[in-house]
Design a protein around this motif. Structure first.
Motif, PDB file in Angstrom:
ATOM      1  N   LEU A 124       0.834  -1.203   0.000  1.00 48.83           N
ATOM      2  CA  LEU A 124       0.000   0.000   0.000  1.00 48.83           C
ATOM      3  C   LEU A 124       0.867   1.251   0.000  1.00 48.83           C
ATOM      4  O   LEU A 124       1.943   1.266   0.595  1.00 48.83           O
ATOM      5  N   ASN A 125       0.375   2.294  -0.646  1.00 48.19           N
ATOM      6  CA  ASN A 125       1.119   3.553  -0.671  1.00 48.19           C
ATOM      7  C   ASN A 125       0.632   4.561   0.347  1.00 48.19           C
ATOM      8  O   ASN A 125       1.254   5.586   0.538  1.00 48.19           O
ATOM      9  N   LYS A 175      -3.882  -3.771 -10.783  1.00 52.19           N
ATOM     10  CA  LYS A 175      -3.313  -2.849 -11.778  1.00 52.19           C
ATOM     11  C   LYS A 175      -4.006  -1.481 -11.712  1.00 52.19           C
ATOM     12  O   LYS A 175      -3.350  -0.434 -11.772  1.00 52.19           O
ATOM     13  N   THR A 176      -5.343  -1.501 -11.606  1.00 49.28           N
ATOM     14  CA  THR A 176      -6.077  -0.242 -11.523  1.00 49.28           C
ATOM     15  C   THR A 176      -5.633   0.550 -10.306  1.00 49.28           C
ATOM     16  O   THR A 176      -5.362   1.756 -10.380  1.00 49.28           O
ATOM     17  N   LEU A 177      -5.532  -0.154  -9.170  1.00 48.27           N
ATOM     18  CA  LEU A 177      -5.107   0.529  -7.944  1.00 48.27           C
ATOM     19  C   LEU A 177      -3.692   1.073  -8.092  1.00 48.27           C
ATOM     20  O   LEU A 177      -3.372   2.147  -7.588  1.00 48.27           O
ATOM     21  N   GLU A 178      -2.854   0.338  -8.817  1.00 47.74           N
ATOM     22  CA  GLU A 178      -1.488   0.786  -9.024  1.00 47.74           C
ATOM     23  C   GLU A 178      -1.493   2.077  -9.856  1.00 47.74           C
ATOM     24  O   GLU A 178      -0.815   3.050  -9.540  1.00 47.74           O
ATOM     25  N   LYS A 179      -2.346   2.062 -10.915  1.00 51.17           N
ATOM     26  CA  LYS A 179      -2.425   3.220 -11.811  1.00 51.17           C
ATOM     27  C   LYS A 179      -2.895   4.460 -11.039  1.00 51.17           C
ATOM     28  O   LYS A 179      -2.403   5.564 -11.243  1.00 51.17           O
ATOM     29  N   ASN A 180      -3.832   4.240 -10.113  1.00 47.88           N
ATOM     30  CA  ASN A 180      -4.363   5.359  -9.346  1.00 47.88           C
ATOM     31  C   ASN A 180      -3.519   5.711  -8.125  1.00 47.88           C
ATOM     32  O   ASN A 180      -3.936   6.507  -7.288  1.00 47.88           O
ATOM     33  N   GLY A 181      -2.380   5.057  -8.004  1.00 45.98           N
ATOM     34  CA  GLY A 181      -1.442   5.438  -6.961  1.00 45.98           C
ATOM     35  C   GLY A 181      -1.716   4.878  -5.577  1.00 45.98           C
ATOM     36  O   GLY A 181      -1.102   5.310  -4.606  1.00 45.98           O
TER      37      GLY A 181
END
Ligand code: ADP
Ligand code: ZN
Ligand code: ZN
Length: 752
Positions: A124-125, A175-181
């Motif tokens: 998680l970021n 992937k979507t969550l990664e794209k949205n940071g």
């Protein structure tokens, strides 16, 4: 500067050094032990080799080294060891050096792949509070996305494969969550951990018995004195040898030294390893054996090399582990055949251990309930210090052993595999809900096919060995080369349909048991049921944990397992190994019977052992009954002395193998004559036997002849044999030699 290089190829002709120019810019990097790539012959690709010497000049016109592998894995000491092995075990220097390299590095394609294992993780970021806010305020609203975020909040950074598996969310969501940071997917190098998911209860030192204490003290003193010395810890099964090892290893650890513990391949089970994990924890331990992947072995090797793992537990080849500051070597079940390699280089790990212990000035401990005669003889001569453990450590009594004469059973009309006595004991055990092990020696017991009219037996077309009947697949198979064929309906020789499937293998035994004890739960362990990784262990765990009534098995059941509820062991036919035409047959029989008997009654409940045999008077069987190693040793040594067999000499077997009989005969005869002549003219103390077909005279279509030498093995013997082979090669025509292999084996364990 000039480098002397050996080429890493298993070709006898190439077992010499070649000179190469060291390029100016690599001067600092190329040292003895470096792995280099050099132009060779007319090959396009550079050939791999090792630097074994460096000098100022050469009288040859030489080529230049192309490149050097950055890491230097071998040092001068390693090179010395490799040279010692090259001579003693009649093999190529490069093959010996390879044993000392990290697993996998010399295999070109896998070399790079094994080195690092990069795995993808996700984390998680954002902080938990921030994410909770976003969920509450419906900034984040996709069910799936929230599910994944909650999973990561709970579990922290996780392998993406595990996330997919455990959170039930697809990679697309990630992937979507990664794209949205929200998350980061990243690669990380991880150590492959063979102990993964293991929870082991911690244990502490047991107070030693007097005998254990004495053994411990003497070995510990040798450690303190930094002295090379050898000890034979001769202890009956269950006498607590392992506890002594544990405490010695602990002493090493406390002093910042490493220890190597060798165990036979087959007893290197999680059960064995667990005892060490429980005492020392996984951080300090590295396990090395053939079932690990190359990658896993590479990791273990590194862990040892970097000094992070100071306890090295492994099968034969673990003796070559790059232990840092070695303080102790222990060889458990030292009589076991698996310490001798049957492949090139044909080394004996016990001898390598001795070489190392001497080099490092440390003690070497051999442990066994039934030491190899060779080892015990050295103890008798006081080259090895004998330490005895005569009693079982946990107050368990020794099992009660009974011998049943199968000839009398037959006379009474009992044609089954179970004698009346064994049947009764098994019945009693079943009623008392105790476990039983039935042991069937495999050799000479496989099921084979024979024509009842003409006596024809089905044999492998490559190996000339009887094919074995496999009921499950309805096939006949060769256990040497894997050749298989369909069942016979008609005899190929006399066309009779009277074909019979002979033998009393484990399958057949299991069927008979199921017939005679209909309610009993049986489980079988043999070459057929043990196939995939870990399966050997799975069967044993199942037997123990699910409390099967009867375990039916071959040699595999014998070693190193602890079954608290086994109170009866039955040996179906003790003599099946006695007639196999090997001078070690009686020794093997004694060892195996003693080991099997040792499986019974290892806890409070006393154990019973029933040995069925056609030779009740044979001394190896009698001594096993009494669990009397000393009497066995005295009797067998007399025989060995009379027949001039080891330990009174060494045996060297020279094998001559080819697909063509004519070549085999020519080469054998020539070599024999050359050696004979030299023995006579120089009056050498060597007994040479004339060449003959080996007991198994064809394997994988190669015809196998052999020649035996008896003598005391010393350096001059190696020179004599090598020179003889050279002379033979010079005098024979290329054609005869080309397709013939000459294999020299010092003290092979398997004389077949
Ligand atoms: P071996 O290696 O000689 O076959 P083990 O080390 O497996 O023997 O010991 C057999 C059993 O005795 C094990 O259950 C072990 O925990 C126990 N044991 C060993 N030493 C002691 C001791 N000093 N006191 C009590 N129990 C012991
Ligand atoms: Zn026939
Ligand atoms: Zn075959």
């Amino acid at each position: 500067m000039i480098a002397e290089v050996v080429i890493n190829r298993n070709v006898k002709k190439l077992n010499k050094t070649f000179d190469y120019q060291i390029p100016e810019e690599l001067q600092d990097q190329i040292l003895i032990g470096s792995r280099v790539f050099v132009p060779f012959g007319n090959q396009k690709e550079p050939e791999e080799g090792f630097v074994v010497g460096i000098k100022e000049t050469t009288r040859f016109q030489v080529k230049t080294i192309c490149s050097v592998e950055g890491n230097r894995f071998l040092n001068q000491e390693d090179l010395e060891l490799a040279k010692w092995m090259e001579k003693r075990y009649f093999c190529n220097l490069a093959d010996c050096m390879k044993l000392l390299l990290p697993p996998g590095v010399t295999t070109k394609e896998i070399g790079n792949r094994v080195k690092e294992k990069n795995l993808k993780f996700v984390r998680l970021n954002k902080e938990t509070e921030e994410l909770e806010e976003e969920i509450k305020n419906r900034i984040l609203k996709s069910e799936k996305q929230i599910q994944l975020i909650r999973f990561l909040m709970e579990n922290g950074e996780t392998l993406i494969t595990e996330v997919e598996e455990l959170s039930g969310v697809s990679r697309a969501v990630m992937k979507t969550l990664e794209k949205n940071g929200y998350v980061t997917i990243f690669e990380k190098q991880v150590e492959r951990n063979p102990f993964l998911h293991k929870v082991v209860q911690k244990t502490g030192n047991l107070p030693l018995t007097e005998e254990q204490q004495n053994a411990f003290r003497q070995i510990a003193d040798a450690m303190d004195d930094c002295f090379f010395s050898e000890f034979l810890l001769e202890g009956v099964t269950g006498s607590g040898k392992t506890e002594v090892y544990l405490q010695l290893i602990q002493k090493c650890l406390q002093e910042g030294k490493s220890s190597i513990l060798l165990v036979p391949e087959i007893s290197l089970t999680p059960q064995t390893v667990d005892r060490f994990l429980a005492r020392f924890g996984e951080e300090k331990i590295a396990v090395l054996h053939s079932k690990l992947s190359i990658g896993e072995r590479y990791d273990s090797w590194n862990k040892i090399k970097q000094g992070r793992a100071q306890i090295i537990i492994g099968a034969r080849s673990a003796i070559f582990a790059p232990a840092q500051n070695l303080g102790l070597i222990i060889i458990d079940e030292e009589h076991d055949d698996s310490y001798k390699s049957e492949m090139t280089p044909r080394y004996q790990a016990k001898e390598v251990a001795r070489y190392l212990a001497r080099r490092e000035n440390i003690p070497l401990v051999y442990g066994s309930a039934t030491p190899a005669l060779e080892t015990r003889y050295r103890a008798q001569k006081e080259e090895i210090c004998l330490l005895k453990l005569t009693k079982r450590a946990n107050q368990a009594s020794m099992p009660k052993v009974e011998i049943v004469d199968l000839r009398q059973e037959l006379a009474r009309g009992n044609h089954s595999m179970l004698s009346q006595r064994l049947f009764e004991e098994m019945q009693e055990n079943l009623e008392r809900k105790k476990q039983t092990i039935l042991f069937l020696n495999r050799r000479g017991f496989s099921t084979f096919v024979m024509c009842r009219d003409c006596g024809y037996t089905a044999k492998c077309k490559n190996c000339d060995i009887s094919l074995t009947y496999h009921r499950k697949e309805e096939k006949l198979k060769c256990h040497y080369c894997g050749y298989e064929t369909n069942l016979l309906q008609v005899c190929p020789e006399c066309k009779s349909k009277n074909i019979r499937y002979f033998g009393t293998g484990t399958q057949k035994l299991e069927e008979e048991i199921q017939k005679r004890f209909p309610g009993a739960r049986t489980i079988r362990m043999d070459i057929d049921t043990v196939t995939k990784k870990n399966s050997h262990e799975e069967i044993l765990n199942k037997f123990r944990e699910e409390h099967f009534d009867i375990l039916i098995g071959t040699q595999m059941v014998v070693k190193g397992h602890h079954f608290p509820d086994v109170t009866l062991v039955g040996v179906i036919a003790a003599d099946s190994n006695l007639n196999m035409g090997d001078f070690r047959a009686t020794e093997k029989t004694f060892q195996i019977l003693t080991q099997v008997a040792g499986r019974a009654g290892r806890e409070k409940e006393p154990g019973r052992v029933i040995i069925q045999t056609y030779n009740p008077d044979n001394f190896s069987i009698q001594c096993a009954k009494e669990q009397d190693y000393d009497v066995f040793y005295q009797t067998e040594m007399e025989l060995r002395k009379q027949l001039k067999n080891p330990p009174f000499c060494d045996i060297i077997v020279i094998g001559i193998h080819s697909e063509n009989l004519e070549y085999v005969q020519k080469v054998s005869q020539k070599l024999y004559q050359v050696m004979k002549k030299q023995i006579q003219t120089e009056n050498l103390p060597v007994i040479l036997y004339s060449p003959l077909p080996a007991p198994v005279d064809r394997i994988k279509n190669k015809i196998r002849w052999r020649m035996l030498l008896k003598c005391k093995f010393e350096d001059w013997v190696a020179d004599f044999i090598n020179q003889s082979i050279q002379i033979c090669e010079q005098e024979l025509k290329q054609k005869d030699l080309q397709k013939t292999n000459i294999v020299v084996d010092l003290n092979p364990t398997n004389m077949m």
